[in-house]
Design a protein around this motif. Structure first.
Motif, PDB file in Angstrom:
ATOM      1  N   UNK A   1       0.825  -1.203   0.000  1.00 23.29           N
ATOM      2  CA  UNK A   1       0.000   0.000   0.000  1.00 23.29           C
ATOM      3  C   UNK A   1       0.866   1.262   0.000  1.00 23.29           C
ATOM      4  N   UNK A   2       0.336   2.286  -0.586  1.00 26.74           N
ATOM      5  CA  UNK A   2       1.024   3.581  -0.573  1.00 26.74           C
ATOM      6  C   UNK A   2       0.591   4.327   0.681  1.00 26.74           C
ATOM      7  N   UNK A   3       1.544   4.744   1.458  1.00 22.44           N
ATOM      8  CA  UNK A   3       1.268   5.481   2.682  1.00 22.44           C
ATOM      9  C   UNK A   3       1.688   6.933   2.499  1.00 22.44           C
ATOM     10  N   UNK A   4       1.299   7.743   3.459  1.00 24.64           N
ATOM     11  CA  UNK A   4       1.715   9.142   3.539  1.00 24.64           C
ATOM     12  C   UNK A   4       1.310   9.941   2.295  1.00 24.64           C
ATOM     13  N   UNK A   5       0.049   9.868   1.959  1.00 17.30           N
ATOM     14  CA  UNK A   5      -0.452  10.585   0.789  1.00 17.30           C
ATOM     15  C   UNK A   5      -0.281  12.093   0.945  1.00 17.30           C
ATOM     16  N   UNK A   6      -0.597  12.608   2.122  1.00 18.62           N
ATOM     17  CA  UNK A   6      -0.471  14.055   2.343  1.00 18.62           C
ATOM     18  C   UNK A   6       0.980  14.501   2.227  1.00 18.62           C
ATOM     19  N   UNK A   7       1.890  13.693   2.734  1.00 17.93           N
ATOM     20  CA  UNK A   7       3.306  14.037   2.645  1.00 17.93           C
ATOM     21  C   UNK A   7       3.790  14.013   1.201  1.00 17.93           C
ATOM     22  N   UNK A   8       3.270  13.093   0.412  1.00 21.99           N
ATOM     23  CA  UNK A   8       3.613  13.059  -1.015  1.00 21.99           C
ATOM     24  C   UNK A   8       3.108  14.314  -1.734  1.00 21.99           C
ATOM     25  N   UNK A   9       1.901  14.741  -1.374  1.00 19.61           N
ATOM     26  CA  UNK A   9       1.342  15.953  -1.981  1.00 19.61           C
ATOM     27  C   UNK A   9       2.183  17.167  -1.595  1.00 19.61           C
ATOM     28  N   UNK A  10       2.558  17.249  -0.323  1.00 17.23           N
ATOM     29  CA  UNK A  10       3.376  18.375   0.142  1.00 17.23           C
ATOM     30  C   UNK A  10       4.733  18.381  -0.571  1.00 17.23           C
ATOM     31  N   UNK A  11       5.338  17.213  -0.723  1.00 18.57           N
ATOM     32  CA  UNK A  11       6.627  17.120  -1.425  1.00 18.57           C
ATOM     33  C   UNK A  11       6.498  17.567  -2.871  1.00 18.57           C
ATOM     34  N   UNK A  12       5.415  17.178  -3.519  1.00 18.37           N
ATOM     35  CA  UNK A  12       5.194  17.585  -4.909  1.00 18.37           C
ATOM     36  C   UNK A  12       4.988  19.092  -4.998  1.00 18.37           C
ATOM     37  N   UNK A  13       4.256  19.656  -4.048  1.00 18.96           N
ATOM     38  CA  UNK A  13       4.040  21.110  -4.039  1.00 18.96           C
ATOM     39  C   UNK A  13       5.367  21.841  -3.873  1.00 18.96           C
ATOM     40  N   UNK A  14       6.214  21.347  -2.969  1.00 19.01           N
ATOM     41  CA  UNK A  14       7.538  21.964  -2.798  1.00 19.01           C
ATOM     42  C   UNK A  14       8.342  21.912  -4.094  1.00 19.01           C
ATOM     43  N   UNK A  15       8.303  20.791  -4.788  1.00 27.71           N
ATOM     44  CA  UNK A  15       9.054  20.675  -6.030  1.00 27.71           C
ATOM     45  C   UNK A  15       8.511  21.613  -7.102  1.00 27.71           C
ATOM     46  N   UNK A  16       7.191  21.750  -7.184  1.00 26.69           N
ATOM     47  CA  UNK A  16       6.587  22.664  -8.153  1.00 26.69           C
ATOM     48  C   UNK A  16       6.958  24.103  -7.827  1.00 26.69           C
ATOM     49  N   UNK A  17       6.903  24.462  -6.548  1.00 22.64           N
ATOM     50  CA  UNK A  17       7.270  25.828  -6.151  1.00 22.64           C
ATOM     51  C   UNK A  17       8.744  26.085  -6.449  1.00 22.64           C
ATOM     52  N   UNK A  18       9.595  25.100  -6.242  1.00 17.95           N
ATOM     53  CA  UNK A  18      11.016  25.252  -6.564  1.00 17.95           C
ATOM     54  C   UNK A  18      11.243  25.531  -8.035  1.00 17.95           C
ATOM     55  N   UNK A  19      10.529  24.821  -8.893  1.00 19.97           N
ATOM     56  CA  UNK A  19      10.648  25.049 -10.335  1.00 19.97           C
ATOM     57  C   UNK A  19      10.105  26.434 -10.696  1.00 19.97           C
ATOM     58  N   UNK A  20       8.982  26.828 -10.085  1.00 25.22           N
ATOM     59  CA  UNK A  20       8.429  28.159 -10.364  1.00 25.22           C
ATOM     60  C   UNK A  20       9.380  29.272  -9.932  1.00 25.22           C
TER      61      UNK A  20
END
Length: 105
Positions: free
Chosen positions: A2-21
């Motif tokens: 099972x995939x755990x820590x869905x919220x943490x994955x979303x937060x990590x993706x948001x950080x990466x998107x903000x870094x690129x922006x």
């Protein structure tokens, strides 16, 4: 598994998107500064900065590039670090399951 820590994955993706922006905005700001320098017109006189030389503008361009680049890199690295921690947990859990199943009963 099972995939755990869905919220943490979303937060990590948001950080990466903000870094690129931030990186893209930094490049855009540097390009606009260089274009305004090369156009020859002193656009900064409207802000009370008359007589700003090209040396000062060059330092401003380099400072913007360095600061924005390091900021973007740091923000992106936070997202990658979160993914690293998630993968570390997944691999540790998987190894524990394998070791538990190997033990004789």
């Amino acid at each position: 598994m099972e995939k755990r820590y869905t919220a943490l994955r979303v937060i990590a993706t948001i950080y990466k998107i903000i870094g690129v922006l931030v990186a893209l905005l930094t490049v855009l700001a540097v390009v606009l500064m260089v274009v305004s320098m090369s156009s020859g017109s002193n656009q900064l006189s409207a802000y009370g900065l008359r007589g700003v030389g090209t040396e000062v503008m060059a330092i401003a361009v380099l400072s913007t590039l360095l600061g924005g680049g390091l900021g973007a890199l740091g923000i992106f690295a936070i997202g990658e670090a979160l993914y690293l921690l998630i993968n570390l947990e997944e691999n540790t859990r998987y190894t524990a399951i394998l070791l538990r199943d190997r033990q004789p009963q």
